[in-house]
Design an enzyme around this catalytic site. Structure first.
Site, PDB file in Angstrom:
ATOM      1  N   ARG A  13       0.859  -1.254  -0.182  1.00  0.00           N
ATOM      2  CA  ARG A  13      -0.045  -0.012  -0.044  1.00  0.00           C
ATOM      3  C   ARG A  13       0.847   1.351  -0.099  1.00  0.00           C
ATOM      4  O   ARG A  13       2.122   1.000   0.126  1.00  0.00           O
ATOM      5  CB  ARG A  13      -0.891  -0.087   1.244  1.00  0.00           C
ATOM      6  CG  ARG A  13      -2.029  -1.041   1.186  1.00  0.00           C
ATOM      7  CD  ARG A  13      -2.958  -1.144   2.337  1.00  0.00           C
ATOM      8  NE  ARG A  13      -3.528   0.038   2.833  1.00  0.00           N
ATOM      9  CZ  ARG A  13      -3.702   0.300   4.001  1.00  0.00           C
ATOM     10  NH1 ARG A  13      -3.705  -0.576   5.189  1.00  0.00           N
ATOM     11  NH2 ARG A  13      -4.406   1.401   4.347  1.00  0.00           N
TER      12      ARG A  13
ATOM     13  N   LYS B  18      -2.742  -8.447   9.599  1.00  0.00           N
ATOM     14  CA  LYS B  18      -4.068  -8.399  10.438  1.00  0.00           C
ATOM     15  C   LYS B  18      -5.150  -7.962   9.235  1.00  0.00           C
ATOM     16  O   LYS B  18      -6.370  -8.042   9.611  1.00  0.00           O
ATOM     17  CB  LYS B  18      -4.137  -7.609  11.462  1.00  0.00           C
ATOM     18  CG  LYS B  18      -3.937  -6.143  11.271  1.00  0.00           C
ATOM     19  CD  LYS B  18      -3.877  -5.277  12.540  1.00  0.00           C
ATOM     20  CE  LYS B  18      -3.728  -3.659  12.196  1.00  0.00           C
ATOM     21  NZ  LYS B  18      -4.858  -3.213  11.511  1.00  0.00           N
ATOM     22  N   ASP B  19      -4.868  -7.298   8.229  1.00  0.00           N
ATOM     23  CA  ASP B  19      -5.815  -7.085   7.305  1.00  0.00           C
ATOM     24  C   ASP B  19      -5.910  -7.935   6.166  1.00  0.00           C
ATOM     25  O   ASP B  19      -6.865  -7.666   5.309  1.00  0.00           O
ATOM     26  CB  ASP B  19      -5.018  -5.860   6.345  1.00  0.00           C
ATOM     27  CG  ASP B  19      -5.140  -4.486   7.352  1.00  0.00           C
ATOM     28  OD1 ASP B  19      -5.638  -4.416   8.150  1.00  0.00           O
ATOM     29  OD2 ASP B  19      -4.112  -3.501   6.961  1.00  0.00           O
TER      30      ASP B  19
ATOM     31  N   THR C 164     -11.301   5.555  17.109  1.00  0.00           N
ATOM     32  CA  THR C 164     -10.906   4.246  16.636  1.00  0.00           C
ATOM     33  C   THR C 164     -12.067   3.969  15.291  1.00  0.00           C
ATOM     34  O   THR C 164     -13.363   4.104  15.734  1.00  0.00           O
ATOM     35  CB  THR C 164     -10.592   3.281  17.477  1.00  0.00           C
ATOM     36  OG1 THR C 164     -10.373   2.076  16.697  1.00  0.00           O
ATOM     37  CG2 THR C 164     -11.874   2.903  18.277  1.00  0.00           C
TER      38      THR C 164
ATOM     39  N   ARG D 255     -13.545  -4.319  16.945  1.00  0.00           N
ATOM     40  CA  ARG D 255     -12.832  -4.859  18.376  1.00  0.00           C
ATOM     41  C   ARG D 255     -12.362  -3.871  19.207  1.00  0.00           C
ATOM     42  O   ARG D 255     -12.612  -4.107  20.200  1.00  0.00           O
ATOM     43  CB  ARG D 255     -11.626  -5.891  17.902  1.00  0.00           C
ATOM     44  CG  ARG D 255     -10.954  -6.435  19.011  1.00  0.00           C
ATOM     45  CD  ARG D 255      -9.525  -7.051  18.589  1.00  0.00           C
ATOM     46  NE  ARG D 255      -8.620  -6.223  17.816  1.00  0.00           N
ATOM     47  CZ  ARG D 255      -7.841  -5.463  18.685  1.00  0.00           C
ATOM     48  NH1 ARG D 255      -7.596  -5.420  19.874  1.00  0.00           N
ATOM     49  NH2 ARG D 255      -7.106  -4.567  17.873  1.00  0.00           N
ATOM     50  N   ARG D 256     -11.730  -2.759  18.932  1.00  0.00           N
ATOM     51  CA  ARG D 256     -11.299  -1.791  20.063  1.00  0.00           C
ATOM     52  C   ARG D 256     -12.475  -1.247  20.441  1.00  0.00           C
ATOM     53  O   ARG D 256     -12.539  -1.360  21.771  1.00  0.00           O
ATOM     54  CB  ARG D 256     -10.411  -1.047  19.199  1.00  0.00           C
ATOM     55  CG  ARG D 256      -9.066  -1.452  18.884  1.00  0.00           C
ATOM     56  CD  ARG D 256      -8.168  -0.835  17.923  1.00  0.00           C
ATOM     57  NE  ARG D 256      -6.995  -1.389  17.585  1.00  0.00           N
ATOM     58  CZ  ARG D 256      -6.015  -1.198  16.396  1.00  0.00           C
ATOM     59  NH1 ARG D 256      -6.596  -0.259  15.594  1.00  0.00           N
ATOM     60  NH2 ARG D 256      -4.918  -1.569  16.408  1.00  0.00           N
TER      61      ARG D 256
ATOM     62  N   ARG E  21     -10.691   7.303  10.228  1.00  0.00           N
ATOM     63  CA  ARG E  21     -10.118   6.581   9.184  1.00  0.00           C
ATOM     64  C   ARG E  21      -8.900   7.235   8.911  1.00  0.00           C
ATOM     65  O   ARG E  21      -8.712   8.448   9.185  1.00  0.00           O
ATOM     66  CB  ARG E  21     -10.938   6.349   7.873  1.00  0.00           C
ATOM     67  CG  ARG E  21     -12.455   5.370   8.445  1.00  0.00           C
ATOM     68  CD  ARG E  21     -11.906   4.071   8.076  1.00  0.00           C
ATOM     69  NE  ARG E  21     -11.480   3.836   6.766  1.00  0.00           N
ATOM     70  CZ  ARG E  21     -12.465   3.931   5.861  1.00  0.00           C
ATOM     71  NH1 ARG E  21     -13.617   3.913   5.765  1.00  0.00           N
ATOM     72  NH2 ARG E  21     -11.662   3.887   4.459  1.00  0.00           N
ATOM     73  N   GLY E  22      -8.057   6.699   8.108  1.00  0.00           N
ATOM     74  CA  GLY E  22      -7.017   7.229   7.670  1.00  0.00           C
ATOM     75  C   GLY E  22      -5.671   6.419   8.099  1.00  0.00           C
ATOM     76  O   GLY E  22      -5.676   5.668   8.930  1.00  0.00           O
ATOM     77  N   ASN E  23      -4.426   6.887   7.717  1.00  0.00           N
ATOM     78  CA  ASN E  23      -3.290   6.224   8.224  1.00  0.00           C
ATOM     79  C   ASN E  23      -2.640   6.711   9.275  1.00  0.00           C
ATOM     80  O   ASN E  23      -3.448   7.659  10.151  1.00  0.00           O
ATOM     81  CB  ASN E  23      -2.058   6.710   7.247  1.00  0.00           C
ATOM     82  CG  ASN E  23      -1.741   7.967   6.805  1.00  0.00           C
ATOM     83  OD1 ASN E  23      -2.157   8.886   7.626  1.00  0.00           O
ATOM     84  ND2 ASN E  23      -1.586   8.557   5.860  1.00  0.00           N
TER      85      ASN E  23
ATOM     86  N   THR F  83      -2.345  10.634  10.169  1.00  0.00           N
ATOM     87  CA  THR F  83      -3.584  11.230  10.277  1.00  0.00           C
ATOM     88  C   THR F  83      -4.469  11.220  11.378  1.00  0.00           C
ATOM     89  O   THR F  83      -5.157  11.814  11.877  1.00  0.00           O
ATOM     90  CB  THR F  83      -4.416  10.640   8.835  1.00  0.00           C
ATOM     91  OG1 THR F  83      -3.774  11.066   7.586  1.00  0.00           O
ATOM     92  CG2 THR F  83      -5.894  11.597   8.636  1.00  0.00           C
ATOM     93  N   ARG F  84      -4.636   9.916  11.644  1.00  0.00           N
ATOM     94  CA  ARG F  84      -5.295   9.608  12.998  1.00  0.00           C
ATOM     95  C   ARG F  84      -4.757  10.231  14.304  1.00  0.00           C
ATOM     96  O   ARG F  84      -5.620  10.666  15.177  1.00  0.00           O
ATOM     97  CB  ARG F  84      -5.677   8.066  13.245  1.00  0.00           C
ATOM     98  CG  ARG F  84      -6.508   7.527  12.340  1.00  0.00           C
ATOM     99  CD  ARG F  84      -6.825   5.681  12.505  1.00  0.00           C
ATOM    100  NE  ARG F  84      -5.535   5.201  11.870  1.00  0.00           N
ATOM    101  CZ  ARG F  84      -5.243   3.886  11.881  1.00  0.00           C
ATOM    102  NH1 ARG F  84      -5.889   3.245  12.864  1.00  0.00           N
ATOM    103  NH2 ARG F  84      -4.388   3.301  11.320  1.00  0.00           N
TER     104      ARG F  84
ATOM    105  N   CYS G 236     -11.988  -9.097   9.162  1.00  0.00           N
ATOM    106  CA  CYS G 236     -11.267  -7.777   9.735  1.00  0.00           C
ATOM    107  C   CYS G 236     -12.036  -6.990  10.246  1.00  0.00           C
ATOM    108  O   CYS G 236     -11.674  -6.054  11.098  1.00  0.00           O
ATOM    109  CB  CYS G 236     -10.676  -7.187   8.380  1.00  0.00           C
ATOM    110  SG  CYS G 236      -9.275  -8.134   7.520  1.00  0.00           S
TER     111      CYS G 236
END
Length: 308
Positions: A9, A84-85, A125, A129-130, A147-149, A152-153, A240
């Site tokens: 990615r 995990k993705d 988040t 799960r979190r 959302r975002g990388n 960004t978060r 996921c």
């Protein structure tokens, strides 16, 4: 000189993971040219829609479909994923190699500690799960979907007036931003997503060149741990976007797997642990999944799928 095209990615984290994976190979294989190829995923392009909707439109995972297609078509020779993705089933003709030793498996809070969050604190988040795990421990918290990388978060702490954000510790540390972690969440209450912290190294089954070059890059212990975790997830028919936590831990020739399923509102939670031979990780994953199902995990997951 032989060439191996490595896809990932476009995020800073994905590029950092490629560098981490290739670092020992650059020294070990001076006669191989490693070319990096960036592939944009639907989840990177659409950061407004729910991940489930993005995944359904793309026909699979929001963060792996385009990379898998590039691998199948021969545009790249290997993909470096966040494990995990990845869906638990490999597409025909593709295989996962044993991953390198994985990084920190914990989740981390940035902006505040858990105890330091105010009543009704806003926590960012997008992971079900979190959210479920946090609400189980602190039902007063208000989850805010972000959302975002990773950068960004982290920025959204200020731009969206959040009290904290929760991220994978491995990603924060891989980007050299470990000093921004306020608290590492306890693994007993917050087991990670299956495969969290590990790289998913995917190649075509018939690519003998890639097999030879990448031989020996995997860690057998990490491989057994994540195979157990992913087998448990597969047996639960999870993915996921379901509130499932899992952690495999090896001790000599034995492997212990802890699994957890939590309702999206945090009110119900089932857990199970079991141990077995390190050489039979998939069998252990199925055994722990069965223990969770005996406690009602399927009903919790069915509700989570509807709510997603």
């Amino acid at each position: 000189m032989r060439t191996l095209v490595v896809g990932s990615r476009a995020s800073h984290l994905a590029r950092a993971q490629v560098r981490e994976f290739l670092a020992p190979l650059w020294e070990r294989c001076p006669d191989v040219a490693f070319r990096q190829r960036v592939i944009t995923e639907a989840g990177d392009q659409d950061r407004r829609s729910a991940l489930r909707d993005v995944s359904e439109r793309g026909g699979g995972s929001a963060f792996s479909v385009n990379q898998v297609n590039a691998l199948v078509s021969g545009e790249v020779d290997v993909i470096v994923h966040s494990l995990k993705d990845l869906p638990t089933a490999n597409p025909p003709g593709l295989i996962l190699l044993p991953p390198p030793t994985r990084a920190d498996v914990h989740d981390a809070l940035c902006g505040s500690t858990l105890a330091g969050l105010p009543l009704g604190g806003r926590i960012g988040t997008s992971a079900s799960r979190r959210i479920a795990q946090l609400l189980h421990v602190r039902p007063d918290l208000v989850p805010v979907e972000i959302r975002g990388n990773v950068p960004t978060r982290l920025c959204k702490l200020k731009t969206q007036q959040l009290d904290a954000v929760v991220l994978a510790a491995a990603g924060i540390k891989r980007l050299g931003r470990g000093e921004e972690i306020s608290e590492i969440l306890p693994i007993e209450q917050f087991p990670p997503s299956p495969g969290q912290g590990a790289l998913g190294i995917q190649i075509r089954e018939d690519n003998e060149l890639a097999r030879r070059i990448l031989a020996g890059t995997g860690d057998p212990v990490t491989d057994a741990e994540v195979r157990a975790e992913r087998a448990m997830l597969a047996e639960l028919h999870g993915g996921c976007s379901v509130p499932v936590g899992a952690l495999g831990r090896a001790d000599g020739e034995m492997l212990t797997l802890h699994g957890q399923v939590t309702s999206v509102d945090g009110r119900r939670q089932v857990e199970a642990s079991f141990s077995g031979p390190l050489c039979e990780p998939e069998k252990l994953g199925v055994q722990v999944a069965d223990l969770l199902l005996d406690q009602g995990a399927e009903g919790i997951l069915a509700e989570a799928r509807i709510a997603a």
